[in-house]
Design a protein around this motif. Structure first.
Motif, PDB file in Angstrom:
ATOM      1  N   SER A   8      -3.862 -11.087   5.638  1.00  0.00           N
ATOM      2  CA  SER A   8      -2.652 -10.503   6.210  1.00  0.00           C
ATOM      3  C   SER A   8      -2.633  -9.013   5.908  1.00  0.00           C
ATOM      4  O   SER A   8      -3.057  -8.577   4.840  1.00  0.00           O
ATOM      5  CB  SER A   8      -1.417 -11.177   5.604  1.00  0.00           C
ATOM      6  OG  SER A   8      -0.257 -10.493   5.991  1.00  0.00           O
ATOM      7  N   LEU A   9      -2.121  -8.256   6.807  1.00  0.00           N
ATOM      8  CA  LEU A   9      -1.974  -6.824   6.610  1.00  0.00           C
ATOM      9  C   LEU A   9      -0.598  -6.476   6.063  1.00  0.00           C
ATOM     10  O   LEU A   9      -0.265  -5.309   5.919  1.00  0.00           O
ATOM     11  CB  LEU A   9      -2.235  -6.083   7.922  1.00  0.00           C
ATOM     12  CG  LEU A   9      -3.645  -6.223   8.481  1.00  0.00           C
ATOM     13  CD1 LEU A   9      -3.759  -5.482   9.806  1.00  0.00           C
ATOM     14  CD2 LEU A   9      -4.678  -5.699   7.508  1.00  0.00           C
ATOM     15  N   TRP A  14       3.327  -5.767  -2.325  1.00  0.00           N
ATOM     16  CA  TRP A  14       2.643  -4.777  -3.141  1.00  0.00           C
ATOM     17  C   TRP A  14       3.488  -3.517  -3.261  1.00  0.00           C
ATOM     18  O   TRP A  14       3.613  -2.949  -4.347  1.00  0.00           O
ATOM     19  CB  TRP A  14       1.276  -4.443  -2.536  1.00  0.00           C
ATOM     20  CG  TRP A  14       0.519  -3.489  -3.386  1.00  0.00           C
ATOM     21  CD1 TRP A  14      -0.285  -3.792  -4.446  1.00  0.00           C
ATOM     22  CD2 TRP A  14       0.519  -2.061  -3.290  1.00  0.00           C
ATOM     23  NE1 TRP A  14      -0.790  -2.639  -5.011  1.00  0.00           N
ATOM     24  CE2 TRP A  14      -0.311  -1.561  -4.316  1.00  0.00           C
ATOM     25  CE3 TRP A  14       1.133  -1.149  -2.444  1.00  0.00           C
ATOM     26  CZ2 TRP A  14      -0.542  -0.211  -4.505  1.00  0.00           C
ATOM     27  CZ3 TRP A  14       0.905   0.199  -2.633  1.00  0.00           C
ATOM     28  CH2 TRP A  14       0.079   0.661  -3.654  1.00  0.00           C
ATOM     29  N   ILE A  15       4.089  -3.073  -2.182  1.00  0.00           N
ATOM     30  CA  ILE A  15       4.933  -1.874  -2.200  1.00  0.00           C
ATOM     31  C   ILE A  15       6.151  -2.102  -3.092  1.00  0.00           C
ATOM     32  O   ILE A  15       6.528  -1.224  -3.877  1.00  0.00           O
ATOM     33  CB  ILE A  15       5.347  -1.455  -0.773  1.00  0.00           C
ATOM     34  CG1 ILE A  15       4.121  -0.937  -0.022  1.00  0.00           C
ATOM     35  CG2 ILE A  15       6.448  -0.402  -0.799  1.00  0.00           C
ATOM     36  CD1 ILE A  15       4.362  -0.631   1.434  1.00  0.00           C
ATOM     37  N   LEU A  21       7.426  -0.626 -10.548  1.00  0.00           N
ATOM     38  CA  LEU A  21       6.617  -0.052 -11.617  1.00  0.00           C
ATOM     39  C   LEU A  21       6.913   1.437 -11.782  1.00  0.00           C
ATOM     40  O   LEU A  21       7.130   1.916 -12.900  1.00  0.00           O
ATOM     41  CB  LEU A  21       5.133  -0.273 -11.320  1.00  0.00           C
ATOM     42  CG  LEU A  21       4.149   0.206 -12.380  1.00  0.00           C
ATOM     43  CD1 LEU A  21       4.305  -0.606 -13.656  1.00  0.00           C
ATOM     44  CD2 LEU A  21       2.730   0.111 -11.851  1.00  0.00           C
ATOM     45  N   ILE A  22       6.963   2.164 -10.686  1.00  0.00           N
ATOM     46  CA  ILE A  22       7.258   3.599 -10.732  1.00  0.00           C
ATOM     47  C   ILE A  22       8.648   3.836 -11.312  1.00  0.00           C
ATOM     48  O   ILE A  22       8.844   4.713 -12.154  1.00  0.00           O
ATOM     49  CB  ILE A  22       7.143   4.229  -9.326  1.00  0.00           C
ATOM     50  CG1 ILE A  22       5.698   4.204  -8.841  1.00  0.00           C
ATOM     51  CG2 ILE A  22       7.691   5.647  -9.300  1.00  0.00           C
ATOM     52  CD1 ILE A  22       4.741   5.036  -9.663  1.00  0.00           C
TER      53      ILE A  22
END
Length: 118
Positions: A8-9, A14-15, A21-22
């Motif tokens: 899958s694209l 993930w974003i 995390l950021i």
């Protein structure tokens, strides 16, 4: 052709992970900068008022970081760090509280503990 459909694209998960995390790193950095500023203000305000022995102990408390000593500092810990007698440790701790460098944690008596007042 069946193998190509397994991938899958969609990178949404993930974003989202990366953004969390950021944000977490930014909050940790903000806390560290605030601690560093408080530390600088502390030394500006109190450095001329402290004896070398008291300065040594306060430096050690700051080295413990923003979490501080677990359970605070007691007269016994002060004696070990400053290499002094119990009477001197107790007297120094009382003076540090009076100056506003430390504050007394809950409890008292033989288990009296103190933490940085920043």
């Amino acid at each position: 052709m069946a193998e190509a459909s397994q991938y899958s694209l969609n990178i949404t998960n993930w974003i989202i992970f990366f953004c969390h995390l950021i944000l977490s790193v930014q909050l940790d950095t903000k806390d560290l900068v605030q601690f560093t500023l408080k530390k600088a203000r502390f030394w500006t305000q109190y450095s001329d008022l402290l004896s070398p022995r008291q300065t040594k102990v306060i430096k050690r408390l700051f080295e413990a970081g923003k979490e501080g000593f677990v359970g605070g500092i007691s007269a016994k810990k002060y004696m070990i760090i400053a290499d002094c007698s119990k009477a001197t440790a107790t007297r120094d701790l009382a003076l540090l509280v009076e100056l506003g460098c430390l504050y007394q944690l809950e409890g008292g008596g033989r288990n009296t503990r103190y933490d940085l007042a920043i």
